[in-house]
Design an enzyme around this catalytic site. Structure first.
Site, short mmCIF file in Angstrom:
data_model
loop_
_atom_site.label_atom_id
_atom_site.label_comp_id
_atom_site.label_asym_id
_atom_site.label_seq_id
_atom_site.Cartn_x
_atom_site.Cartn_y
_atom_site.Cartn_z
CG ASP A 1 -2.16 0.79 1.12
OD1 ASP A 1 -2.09 1.87 0.51
OD2 ASP A 1 -3.20 0.34 1.62
CB THR B 1 -6.63 1.93 -0.46
OG1 THR B 1 -5.50 2.66 0.03
CG2 THR B 1 -6.52 0.48 -0.01
CG ASN C 1 -10.22 4.43 -0.25
OD1 ASN C 1 -9.95 3.48 -0.98
ND2 ASN C 1 -9.30 5.21 0.27
CE LYS D 1 -5.02 1.22 4.44
NZ LYS D 1 -4.76 2.16 3.32
CG HIS E 1 -1.69 8.64 4.33
ND1 HIS E 1 -2.09 9.60 3.44
CD2 HIS E 1 -2.20 7.46 3.87
CE1 HIS E 1 -2.81 9.04 2.47
NE2 HIS E 1 -2.88 7.73 2.71
CG ASP F 1 -2.93 0.58 -2.53
OD1 ASP F 1 -1.75 1.02 -2.52
OD2 ASP F 1 -3.67 0.63 -1.54
CG HIS G 1 -2.67 8.27 -2.10
ND1 HIS G 1 -3.89 7.72 -2.38
CD2 HIS G 1 -2.40 7.93 -0.80
CE1 HIS G 1 -4.34 7.08 -1.32
NE2 HIS G 1 -3.47 7.19 -0.35
#
Length: 544
Positions: free
Chosen positions: A36, A77, A98, A159, A306, A349, A483
């Site tokens: 990720d 993602t 998402n 996740k 992040h 991703d 992103h």
């Protein structure tokens, strides 16, 4: 001579079944790895510190498409995992973000959300999960279909969307529950957890990982591929004044999500691998007559990225530790299945932007757009010109959803209204381009950002106004990064194959992540996913 000819003919006839049997062989196991938020340059940037058995082994002995990209916008993602495994883009598979505004019910929905199911293990709030919002099959679905469900498929991630979407509609999926510190699933998959999952959860590894201190793997002075540890561009944890090593996880966990803190450390990746290895053993993947599939997603790289950004020592350390996890996985596969008896692919991703405030400090054009203020100004403009009313129903994911009923009631031409809003938004600093939903539906774009927007545009689900920010601009705060754009820093990700029948080599030819699933289809000799738009990577599939 006749005798020699007859002997030769008998040899050919006798060996034909063996040759056919050899040609029919398939790998025992496919392992799909999604890292990720991994940019392609991370493979080179930290390479001096990678071991020979992790990323380097895949790069040296596998085949790498160096110029691999996402071919749609937005790069998030949920869409990323869905696109890799379906071989197509959100325009087709329907996972446009998402979460997104659902026009038909006037509320936001989650990409893997499903209120018809509930939790199995874990907590109730994290159990409403399934792949039902994904509108096409995945490569994992097609493997199950091709073998009359004799092939097993298991998706694993911290996740839930990183587990459920790759596992497809027909596989099993497990994700981490931050409330209980356990891996869980939903009633879409099982009525109760398999015994091997209970056994794994009973080990309580998350407590062990969160009882230690996160310090750098090597002396911090040797971390030369990252900026100073203490800088104003990184976020930090609650209860810690600076974004600097070391991190006392035991002290920080109470004010940073408790069990959920594991996600924001490299040990979240290690825990995910621990569970994946337990899944291989518990489900006996790769031990049957058919090829099985483990869909593995490492989520912690995204959480760390992040918060701290791509130039941080935290991200450097996270990738050095992930390299060790990759080595551990490959060694396990060698010992369990035999070298070259399995196929691994590794991708991401999405990638990630540099921290905007850091770029500004280095005199690189960049910025943070305050979207709330821009939307308020737009609403005031519309109210002043067209009168009172809720003209904008929703703004999310860089898209505006207009009130079609009100526009029709006021007898306003929708296309003209869209174009007027687009022209107004172009006045805002940080906005580079604005496209209308009408243009997305009625024109065909063949290149550039417009094409990538169209590949992410779903006619039923997407909005009426689509905004593209300037390069290096973010819609966020002064620390950390994100992103979602179609620029190369968000699209250029690894596409790396290794193992059974994969030649060693690399190519700088442009390729897309939607080529991964078709490549696997050719390797496995199974049908393409039913919405697939990618192309097989011929350098891998066509033997010379």
């Amino acid at each position: 001579m006749k005798k020699i000819g007859i002997v030769f003919l008998l040899y050919i006839l006798a060996s034909t079944p063996l040759l056919a049997q050899e040609a029919a062989k398939k790998p025992k196991l496919v392992v799909g790895i999604i890292v990720d938020q991994m940019r392609q340059d991370y493979l080179y940037r930290f390479a001096d510190r990678y071991s020979e058995g992790g990323f380097k082994r895949m790069m040296n002995d596998g085949f790498m498409m160096k110029n691999g990209h996402f071919n749609y916008i937005p790069t998030y993602t949920g869409p990323g995992h869905a696109s890799v495994y379906t071989g197509t883009t959100p325009a087709t598979h329907g996972i446009i973000s998402n979460d997104w505004y659902a026009k038909s019910i006037d509320k936001m929905i989650y990409c893997a959300g499903d209120t018809t199911v509930t939790n199995v293990g874990g907590s109730e709030s994290n159990g409403y999960i399934s792949p039902r919002n994904m509108l096409t099959t995945t490569i994992t679905d097609e493997l199950r279909i091709a073998t009359q469900k004799r092939s097993k498929v298991v998706g694993v991630a911290i996740k839930d969307r990183g587990a459920s979407l790759p596992a497809g509609h027909m596989g099993d999926a497990y994700w981490f529950d931050s409330s209980t510190g356990e891996f869980m699933t939903s009633t879409y998959y099982y009525d109760e957890l398999p015994k091997w999952v209970d056994k794994f959860n009973d080990r309580k590894l998350v407590d062990q990982y969160l009882s230690q201190t996160w310090n750098t793997l090597y002396p911090i002075k040797t971390y030369t591929q990252s900026m100073e540890d203490d800088n104003p561009f990184e976020g930090t944890f609650s209860g810690k004044d600076t974004p600097t090593f070391p991190y006392d996880l035991k002290a920080l966990r109470e004010t940073n999500g408790k069990f959920g803190l594991i996600s924001s450390t490299p040990f979240g990746n290690t825990l995910t691998l621990d569970f994946a290895l337990a899944a291989l053993e518990g489900e006996k993947l790769g031990m049957g007559e058919e090829t099985d599939f483990l869909a593995l997603s490492f989520s912690s790289t995204d959480y760390v990225g992040h918060r701290f950004g791509p130039q941080s020592k935290e991200i450097e350390d996270t990738y050095l530790r992930l390299d060790q996890d990759i080595e551990r996985l490959l060694n396990y596969l060698d010992e369990t299945y035999g070298k070259d008896q399995y196929v691994v692919f590794l991708s991401a991703d999405h990638a990630v932007a540099e921290v905007a405030t850091h770029m500004i400090s280095e005199k690189v054009p960049a910025g943070n757009i305050r979207t709330g203020a821009v939307m308020n100004e737009l609403q005031n403009y519309i109210l002043a010109k067209y009168g009172v009313g809720k003209w904008i129903k929703n703004y999310s994911n860089g898209q505006l959803f207009l009130n079609h009923e009100l526009i029709q009631e006021k007898e306003i031409n929708l296309e003209d209204f869209e174009n007027e809003i687009a022209q107004y938004l172009l006045k805002a600093d940080g906005i580079k381009e604005v496209y209308t939903g009408t243009a997305m539906r009625t024109r065909e774009f063949t290149q550039g950002r417009a094409m990538r927007l169209q590949m992410g545009y779903n006619h039923k689900a997407s909005g009426d106004i689509l905004i593209v920010l300037e390069p290096a601009w973010l819609s966020g705060g002064d620390t950390g990064t994100s992103h979602g754009t179609g620029y190369s820093y968000d699209t250029n990700v690894p596409i790396l194959f290794y193992g059974w029948n994969v030649p060693a080599g690399e190519s700088s030819r442009y390729a897309t992540i939607t080529d991964i699933a078709p490549t696997l289809s050719m390797i496995l000799n199974i049908k393409l996913p039913n919405g697939s738009t990618g192309e097989p990577i011929l350098e891998i599939t066509d033997k010379k």
